[in-house]
Design an enzyme around this catalytic site. Structure first.
Site, mmCIF file in Angstrom:
data_model
loop_
_atom_site.group_PDB
_atom_site.id
_atom_site.type_symbol
_atom_site.label_atom_id
_atom_site.label_comp_id
_atom_site.label_asym_id
_atom_site.label_seq_id
_atom_site.Cartn_x
_atom_site.Cartn_y
_atom_site.Cartn_z
ATOM 1 N N SER A 266 58.081 80.953 127.642
ATOM 2 C CA SER A 266 58.237 82.339 128.065
ATOM 3 C C SER A 266 59.539 82.951 127.538
ATOM 4 O O SER A 266 59.795 82.883 126.354
ATOM 5 C CB SER A 266 58.155 82.387 129.599
ATOM 6 O OG SER A 266 57.637 83.608 129.993
ATOM 7 N N HIS A 407 49.736 81.529 132.223
ATOM 8 C CA HIS A 407 51.105 81.467 131.703
ATOM 9 C C HIS A 407 51.832 80.263 132.322
ATOM 10 O O HIS A 407 52.156 80.280 133.503
ATOM 11 C CB HIS A 407 51.779 82.769 132.124
ATOM 12 C CG HIS A 407 53.140 82.971 131.576
ATOM 13 N ND1 HIS A 407 53.385 83.186 130.248
ATOM 14 C CD2 HIS A 407 54.350 83.015 132.190
ATOM 15 C CE1 HIS A 407 54.678 83.359 130.060
ATOM 16 N NE2 HIS A 407 55.285 83.261 131.220
HETATM 17 C C1 GCU Z 1 58.260 88.433 132.263
HETATM 18 C C2 GCU Z 1 58.608 89.120 130.966
HETATM 19 C C3 GCU Z 1 58.219 88.267 129.767
HETATM 20 C C4 GCU Z 1 58.795 86.885 129.902
HETATM 21 C C5 GCU Z 1 58.423 86.286 131.235
HETATM 22 C C6 GCU Z 1 59.105 84.967 131.568
HETATM 23 O O1 GCU Z 1 56.888 88.333 132.392
HETATM 24 O O2 GCU Z 1 57.966 90.361 130.953
HETATM 25 O O3 GCU Z 1 58.687 88.859 128.569
HETATM 26 O O4 GCU Z 1 58.356 86.073 128.840
HETATM 27 O O5 GCU Z 1 58.838 87.162 132.277
HETATM 28 O O6 GCU Z 1 60.052 84.595 130.955
HETATM 29 O O7 GCU Z 1 58.673 84.340 132.523
#
Ligand code: GCU
Length: 427
Positions: A266, A407
């Protein structure tokens, strides 16, 4: 009042975006492939003053730096010129995994300031010869990656969560092992790999405070109070921190410093990509569900966009990036150039089918649109169409899969990274 409402709306947005599975449709956010606009990507293999890059030599000696500078100027920012000292000390070491591995706690002190430090946790199989090693940031402290009672709890700022509960932005014992599913020490050690991890908030707390905390202030010149327009934000600082961890790993006799793979999930996947692009010592770069500002092409405006990410996380990128909010087509770069910067070293991108916020197709397409640069090094081309879910594709230097699910970073993801690493070692 209006500031309060804004803060409240911001908080709600943040909570939505941080939830594990962001698939719901939100106003203004496109998650429909048929609505992706037409766009033309900036040319990777064209010098800024015209002319085509036709050889690996021309890429490496000139064009690569142009692309690197364009990405730094407009997206991640440059590391400031000022030199800051970094000191390492192995504080303790002990056996883990029934004697199959050794774990070390390494204290990294920045700028000779004993209050400005990070703890790197290095776990390596007990073998005669140095081992290849994965290196990646964790989200909530080293103690969350394992149930090992000897791993200290970070004193740094952490984002408060309900589960495991944290209060007052301080971690506590309840978090021990809470994200162990994301850190398969046993499997990696069994496969012959080390795993080094560090809490990203030890390097720079993930909160926008005008860059007063973490390592940023150590780099200010007299009178400077925040990074300049094209200097780094937090992702740049985190990437720099990974390079410092690599400095340590190169000096550790139990680790093969030429074979350190940088990995992140992420926002930390965005970070691993920028670290892999910035520091050519990294052997393999792995981005897990990194999305906008990571592997995903910005011009697709699918899922999270440049405007949204800059609004919600104003401290992640350099100050120039928000100039492109809603104007992605005017960006001199796009994320395929980030992939290209990693060539001829290996890069693996992973998506998850339900992680539409991160734009799985866009994550694949940036890797695919780096075909030209990888071809200069003899790497076979990737097809325009991504592979089916759970069917990894590997060209040689590049790998990709889209895992069924949300995710996250799972054992399935790690298994692919280990296979990919082994393929690179066996070459
Ligand atoms: C949020 C953000 C993302 C990121 C994610 C994370 O969803 O919008 O860009 O990748 O957090 O790091 O968990």
């Amino acid at each position: 009042m209006s500031i309060r409402i804004h803060t409240f709306v911001g908080l709600i947005l943040l909570v939505c975006m941080m939830s594990d599975q962001v698939t719901a449709q939100r106003p203004g956010i496109n998650q429909d492939e048929t609505k992706v606009p037409d766009f033309t990507l900036p040319e990777v293999l064209e010098f800024s003053d015209g002319g085509l890059v036709e050889t690996a030599e021309a890429w490496q000696s000139k064009r690569r730096m142009e692309v690197f500078n364009a990405m730094a100027d407009n997206v991640y920012g440059h590391v400031p010129k000022r030199k800051v000292s970094v000191d390492f000390k192995v504080v303790s070491s002990w056996e883990v995994l029934d004697g199959a591995a050794v774990r070390k706690l390494v204290k990294i002190v920045f700028g000779n300031d004993p209050t400005n430090f990070a703890n790197l946790l290095v776990t390596v199989p007990k073998t005669e010869s140095p081992v290849p090693c994965f290196l990646g940031y964790n989200f909530q402290g080293n103690h969350t990656t394992t149930n090992d009672p000897r791993v200290p709890i970070t004193d740094s700022w952490v984002r408060d969560r309900e589960s495991p509960p944290t209060k007052g932005n301080r971690a506590n014992e309840a978090g021990r092992g809470a994200s162990a599913s994301r850190w398969p020490y046993k499997e990696l050690v069994k496969a012959g790999y080390g795993l080094a991890t560090i809490y990203y908030g030890d390097v720079d707390p993930d909160i926008h405070d005008e860059f007063k905390n973490g390592i940023h202030p150590l780099f200010y010149e007299a009178g400077q109070t925040k990074p300049r327009e094209t200097e780094w934000g937090s992702i740049g600082a985190w990437a720099w921190g990974l390079s410092r961890c690599l400095d340590y790993l190169e000096s550790d006799a139990s680790v093969d410093g030429k074979h350190v793979a940088v990995v992140g999930h992420s926002r930390l996947g965005k970070t691993s990509l920028w670290a892999g692009a910035s520091d050519e010592r990294f052997w393999i770069t792995i981005s897990n569900n990194s999305g906008c500002g990571g592997a995903a092409l910005s011009r697709r405006k699918f899922g999270e966009t440049v405007a949204v990410i800059n609004r919600v996380f104003p401290h992640w990128f350099c100050d120039r990036f928000p100039e492109f909010n809603g104007r992605e087509n005017e960006l001199p770069v796009d994320q395929h150039m980030l992939m290209a910067l990693i060539a001829p070293r290996a890069v693996y991108v992973a998506s998850a089918t339900k992680d539409l916020w991160a734009d799985p197709r866009g994550e694949y397409l940036s890797l695919q649109n780096a075909n030209g640069v990888f071809a200069l090094y003899g790497d076979p081309t990737l097809d325009v169409d991504p592979p089916a879910a759970d069917s990894p594709v590997i060209t040689g230097l590049r790998g990709y899969h889209s895992r069924t699910g949300k995710h996250d970073i799972t054992l399935f993801d790690w298994q692919q990274y280990v296979k990919f690493a082994k393929r690179q070692l066996d070459k």
